[in-house]
Design a protein around this motif. Structure first.
Motif, mmCIF file in Angstrom:
data_model
loop_
_atom_site.group_PDB
_atom_site.id
_atom_site.type_symbol
_atom_site.label_atom_id
_atom_site.label_comp_id
_atom_site.label_asym_id
_atom_site.label_seq_id
_atom_site.Cartn_x
_atom_site.Cartn_y
_atom_site.Cartn_z
ATOM 1 N N LEU A 91 0.848 -1.209 0.000
ATOM 2 C CA LEU A 91 0.000 0.000 0.000
ATOM 3 C C LEU A 91 0.876 1.250 0.000
ATOM 4 N N LEU A 92 1.925 1.210 0.828
ATOM 5 C CA LEU A 92 2.825 2.362 0.933
ATOM 6 C C LEU A 92 3.490 2.636 -0.422
ATOM 7 N N VAL A 93 4.074 1.590 -1.014
ATOM 8 C CA VAL A 93 4.855 1.786 -2.240
ATOM 9 C C VAL A 93 3.961 2.281 -3.382
ATOM 10 N N LYS A 94 2.804 1.637 -3.540
ATOM 11 C CA LYS A 94 1.896 2.004 -4.636
ATOM 12 C C LYS A 94 1.445 3.473 -4.508
ATOM 13 N N GLN A 95 1.081 3.838 -3.280
ATOM 14 C CA GLN A 95 0.552 5.196 -3.101
ATOM 15 C C GLN A 95 1.657 6.248 -3.104
ATOM 16 N N LEU A 96 2.838 5.848 -2.677
ATOM 17 C CA LEU A 96 3.968 6.790 -2.714
ATOM 18 C C LEU A 96 4.338 7.086 -4.171
ATOM 19 N N ILE A 97 4.274 6.079 -5.025
ATOM 20 C CA ILE A 97 4.567 6.301 -6.448
ATOM 21 C C ILE A 97 3.546 7.304 -7.021
ATOM 22 N N ALA A 98 2.258 7.073 -6.720
ATOM 23 C CA ALA A 98 1.211 7.980 -7.239
ATOM 24 C C ALA A 98 1.422 9.398 -6.702
ATOM 25 N N TYR A 99 1.742 9.507 -5.417
ATOM 26 C CA TYR A 99 1.967 10.819 -4.781
ATOM 27 C C TYR A 99 3.140 11.532 -5.451
ATOM 28 N N LEU A 100 4.251 10.791 -5.653
ATOM 29 C CA LEU A 100 5.449 11.417 -6.235
ATOM 30 C C LEU A 100 5.191 11.867 -7.668
ATOM 31 N N LYS A 101 4.420 11.058 -8.408
ATOM 32 C CA LYS A 101 4.072 11.451 -9.797
ATOM 33 C C LYS A 101 3.314 12.770 -9.774
ATOM 34 N N GLU A 102 2.363 12.850 -8.846
ATOM 35 C CA GLU A 102 1.561 14.065 -8.727
ATOM 36 C C GLU A 102 2.426 15.285 -8.379
ATOM 37 N N LYS A 103 3.492 15.038 -7.627
ATOM 38 C CA LYS A 103 4.393 16.128 -7.208
ATOM 39 C C LYS A 103 5.445 16.449 -8.277
ATOM 40 N N GLY A 104 5.368 15.748 -9.424
ATOM 41 C CA GLY A 104 6.273 16.095 -10.532
ATOM 42 C C GLY A 104 7.510 15.227 -10.664
ATOM 43 N N VAL A 105 7.607 14.164 -9.866
ATOM 44 C CA VAL A 105 8.743 13.248 -10.047
ATOM 45 C C VAL A 105 8.502 12.450 -11.337
ATOM 46 N N ASP A 106 9.540 12.356 -12.157
ATOM 47 C CA ASP A 106 9.420 11.659 -13.437
ATOM 48 C C ASP A 106 9.791 10.185 -13.226
ATOM 49 N N PHE A 107 8.977 9.266 -13.720
ATOM 50 C CA PHE A 107 9.283 7.836 -13.596
ATOM 51 C C PHE A 107 9.612 7.263 -14.975
ATOM 52 N N LYS A 108 10.817 6.705 -15.096
ATOM 53 C CA LYS A 108 11.157 5.997 -16.335
ATOM 54 C C LYS A 108 11.191 4.513 -15.992
ATOM 55 N N THR A 109 10.038 3.850 -16.200
ATOM 56 C CA THR A 109 9.944 2.428 -15.870
ATOM 57 C C THR A 109 10.353 1.586 -17.082
ATOM 58 N N ASN A 110 10.541 0.295 -16.852
ATOM 59 C CA ASN A 110 11.033 -0.625 -17.883
ATOM 60 C C ASN A 110 12.274 -0.070 -18.567
ATOM 61 N N THR A 111 13.072 0.639 -17.805
ATOM 62 C CA THR A 111 14.267 1.286 -18.339
ATOM 63 C C THR A 111 15.475 0.770 -17.554
ATOM 64 N N TYR A 112 16.302 0.045 -18.258
ATOM 65 C CA TYR A 112 17.431 -0.630 -17.620
ATOM 66 C C TYR A 112 18.709 0.175 -17.838
ATOM 67 N N VAL A 113 19.385 0.534 -16.765
ATOM 68 C CA VAL A 113 20.650 1.273 -16.898
ATOM 69 C C VAL A 113 21.748 0.268 -17.231
#
Ligand SMILES: Cc1cc2nc3c(=O)[nH]c(=O)nc-3n(C[C@H](O)[C@H](O)[C@H](O)COP(=O)(O)OP(=O)(O)OC[C@H]3O[C@@H](n4cnc5c(N)ncnc54)[C@H](O)[C@@H]3O)c2cc1C
Length: 414
Positions: free
Chosen positions: A198-220
């Motif tokens: 619950l924490l991880v899922k909602q923290l991701i949504a919260y951070l997206k809303e705050k403007g954090v950019d997520f590049k998923t399926n992206t392997y360094v």
């Protein structure tokens, strides 16, 4: 600053939380879609009680005994791997009283810092992640464990972590809905728990809303340096550039650091969990069955069982014998709880990022100017997430850290 965090587990997300609050532009890069991983299905315990590192005198002889049973909670798959051999040697070297004494203040401080940060998050954030302060019960069956745990309780009280040694009747009093059968227990009232997915899922949504950019399926795939700084992150989605880079890649951190020529010893410690839903009579206080090394956490009306530590490399296979070890342990401590063997598809697994000395790697690289590490939290990554995130934000902003961090030097084995 423009900050790139590689890894979107609880450590990367917590770092993003505080860096975003401090006004930085943050990007999280993760090889997965962030719908699962070690930070999701774990036991959800927030554990200031765990101030003793895994590398302790006696741990190796216990480990060797466990190696010979297919249902035991610990296993190292023998492999001809230079990294595993070096890691094992460092574990052995640090399994001393001196190392334990050196680690206790650092682990205690970061645990208490992190718990305070969770308390603040529970107040500040609008979503509910099941944060609850009901303590932790360490349950035991035999005299040897009783002696060890009483010593831990004594030490805990000495350093200011409240602990109470309880009889079976006293344990039962705190657990009114579930019959308990134990020799006794130690109760740590200062511990807490939450529902990690619950924490991880909602923290991701919260951070997206705050403007954090997520590049998923992206392997360094590589980190290119120029004049002592990381200039480019090579990924399967193209090149990325940042002012500062944070490696929060959990069990993969050893291999990511190696791309920069830095030695960060790391082994994946695989563990399993399964969750019973709609418990009519539930456990009230998270517990650890000490002899079986099984963690039990109530999450609403669900009950999660977690355990085992298999050092088998980055390997996603499910060993049902180890799961059987968890299931078989339940009636020894909760004699009236009937738990059927779950099916393989019901088993969650996660890879704990284990450093050989039981301390995380948190801090700036001495070799690469714009690089910071936040990894290696082993069995306590969820517990230490927000504390680590706060420290990372202070390090990046050149502020005085909330606590001394020398013990977490990321290049201490380099
Ligand atoms: C059974 C079990 C029970 C546990 N119970 C508890 C508990 O009760 N309390 C507690 O505090 N801890 C617990 N833990 C430990 C905790 O889950 C971990 O310490 C924590 O999740 C680690 O978080 P992390 O962010 O460091 O790593 P991860 O969550 O593994 O995140 C690292 C991320 O980096 C990404 N990554 C890696 N390499 C690359 C790359 N090259 N490019 C892009 N992305 C990359 C990965 O995809 C991954 O998503 C438990 C673990 C297990 C297995």
């Amino acid at each position: 600053m423009n900050i790139g965090i590689i890894g979107g587990g609880i450590i990367g997300l917590s770092s993003a939380y505080y860096l975003n609050k401090a006004g930085h532009q943050v990007t999280i890069i993760d090889q997965t879609d962030l719908k699962d991983g070690c930070s999701h299905g774990n036991a959800g315990m927030i554990v200031p009680s765990h101030f003793i590192p895994l590398a302790t005198p006696g741990m190796i002889s216990k480990g060797i005994k466990w190696m010979f049973s297919s249902t035991s909670p610990f296993y190292v798959r023998p492999r001809l791997s230079g990294d595993l051999i070096k890691w094992g040697y460092q574990f052995y070297k640090h399994s001393t009283k001196q190392h334990v004494a050196h680690s206790i203040p650092a682990l205690k401080e970061i645990s208490l810092l992190s718990k305070a940060m969770y308390q603040q998050m529970a107040r500040d954030l609008s979503f509910d992640f099941g944060y609850s302060e009901r303590g932790l019960m360490m349950l035991y069956q035999n005299a040897e464990t009783e002696k060890e745990e009483a010593e831990t309780a004594h030490l805990a009280n000495k350093i200011g972590i409240e602990a109470h040694v309880l009889s079976e009747a006293e344990v039962q009093q705190l657990e009114p809905e579930v019959k308990v059968k134990v020799r006794g227990g130690v109760y740590f009232p200062g511990d807490a728990h939450l529902t990690p997915q619950l924490l991880v899922k909602q923290l991701i949504a919260y951070l997206k809303e705050k403007g954090v950019d997520f590049k998923t399926n992206t392997y360094v795939t590589d980190l290119i340096t120029e004049r002592g700084s990381i200039k480019v992150l090579k990924t399967n989605g193209g090149d990325l550039s940042f002012d500062e880079v944070i490696i929060a890649t959990g069990s993969w951190s050893g291999e990511v650091a190696a791309k920069l020529g830095i030695t960060v010893p790391m082994q994946a410690g695989k563990g399993y969990s399964f969750t019973l839903q709609n418990m009519v009579r539930n456990v009230q206080i998270p517990s650890i069955f000490l002899e079986a090394r099984v963690a039990i956490t109530p999450m609403g009306n669900a009950l999660r069982f977690g355990g085992t530590m298999e050092i088998t490399g980055v390997d996603h296979g499910i060993n049902m014998n180890r799961v059987k070890g968890i299931v078989n342990s339940i009636p020894h401590y909760y004699p009236e709880m009937k738990v059927a063997m779950p099916e393989e598809k019901e088993i969650w697994h996660g890879l704990r990022p284990c450093s050989p000395d039981g301390l995380p790697y948190i801090g700036k690289s001495r070799r690469i100017k714009n690089l910071t590490f936040a990894t290696g939290h082993s069995m306590m990554g969820l517990s230490l997430g927000p504390g680590t995130g706060k420290l990372i934000s202070e390090i990046i902003d050149h502020e005085k850290p909330s606590m001394p961090i020398a013990a977490f030097d990321p290049e201490r084995f380099d």
